[in-house]
Motif scaffolding. Structure first.
Motif, PDB file in Angstrom:
ATOM      1  N   CYS A  21      44.464  33.595  32.093  1.00  0.00           N
ATOM      2  CA  CYS A  21      44.547  34.029  33.482  1.00  0.00           C
ATOM      3  C   CYS A  21      43.802  35.345  33.641  1.00  0.00           C
ATOM      4  N   CYS A  22      43.343  35.597  34.884  1.00  0.00           N
ATOM      5  CA  CYS A  22      42.675  36.857  35.183  1.00  0.00           C
ATOM      6  C   CYS A  22      43.697  37.986  35.129  1.00  0.00           C
ATOM      7  N   ARG A  79      37.260  25.779  34.602  1.00  0.00           N
ATOM      8  CA  ARG A  79      37.880  26.729  35.535  1.00  0.00           C
ATOM      9  C   ARG A  79      38.768  25.998  36.528  1.00  0.00           C
ATOM     10  N   ASP A 131      41.954  30.939  39.411  1.00  0.00           N
ATOM     11  CA  ASP A 131      41.865  32.154  38.592  1.00  0.00           C
ATOM     12  C   ASP A 131      42.254  31.887  37.143  1.00  0.00           C
TER      13      ASP A 131
END
Length: 244
Positions: free
Chosen positions: A20-21, A46, A49
């Motif tokens: 995760c970002c 992807r 996020d």
């Protein structure tokens, strides 16, 4: 996300793993924050996020921010724009059916060859090898191949394969052979000068000076599939010292 991925480089990842970002909640009023864009290669996908792992294998990294999963996969899924080696399995009217090792055969029209017209048809027979590129690769549509690039030139594609040997390797070895500055490919060229055609579907065609050298080359490539760099150099050294 970039830092979390870098920490896992060289480790084995499994389908279902995700990244995760990271957000620290601090907003800078004086500097424009531009997060680095992570480029996903084979095995990564992807989803908003999140970055999902969809293949099992070892996480690899190339500067500045390219990541992919290095796996010993053999099953090929067609991707638009990739070049493959196929075998003409049948002819139905003006369309050739090509077996490329996937779940279904791909179609190839006679007009997909350079210089082909209704009067000047290419000489393609059942059983011929073709080096072609996918122009349609959709899970809901039949795959379609072409033997021309965007400018209408063959650019190395078409019917080939006289006097050579066709065999299969893993998709991981194919990517190693096709990577720019591949050490494996350069070592092979120094050891045994040969013709080499590599398809993204795991099929390799080669032809050396004689039958014996062609068979040696095929055995070397198949052996390299599970070897490390040091093991490969030792094998090539033994062959260079008199195995031929």
């Amino acid at each position: 996300m970039d830092s979390a991925l870098r920490e896992r480089v060289g480790q084995v990842l499994l389908p279902g793993d995700e990244f995760c970002c990271d957000t620290d909640g601090i907003i800078s009023l004086s500097e424009t924050v531009r997060p680095e864009k992570v480029l996903c290669g084979p095995g990564l996908r992807r989803s908003g996020d999140r970055l999902l792992v969809c293949k099992s294998g070892v996480l690899r990294h190339k500067e500045p921010n390219v990541f992919w999963i290095d796996s010993q996969q053999w099953r090929y899924v067609p991707v638009k724009g990739e070049t493959v080696i196929g075998v003409v399995a049948a002819k139905s009217g003006d369309v050739f059916k090509v077996d490329f090792g996937g779940s279904e055969q791909a179609s190839l029209t006679y007009l997909s060859f350079e210089g082909a017209t209704k009067r000047n048809r290419p000489n393609v027979q059942v059983g011929d090898l073709v080096f072609a590129q996918f122009i349609v690769a959709n899970k809901d549509m039949e795959p379609e191949l072409t033997c021309m690039d965007s400018s209408g030139r063959a650019n190395g594609m078409g019917v080939f394969g006289g006097g050579g040997l066709l065999f299969r390797v893993s998709l991981g070895l194919v990517r190693r052979l096709l990577s720019p500055g591949s050490e494996l490919r350069s070592d092979l060229e120094k050891l045994l000068p040969c013709e080499l055609v590599v398809g993204m579907n795991g099929r390799v065609w080669t032809r050396a000076a004689d039958v014996q050298k062609t068979l040696v080359l095929a055995n070397l490539l198949q052996s390299c599939d599970t070897m490390s760099c040091s093991q490969r150099r030792q094998l090539f050294s033994r062959v260079r010292q008199g195995a031929l």
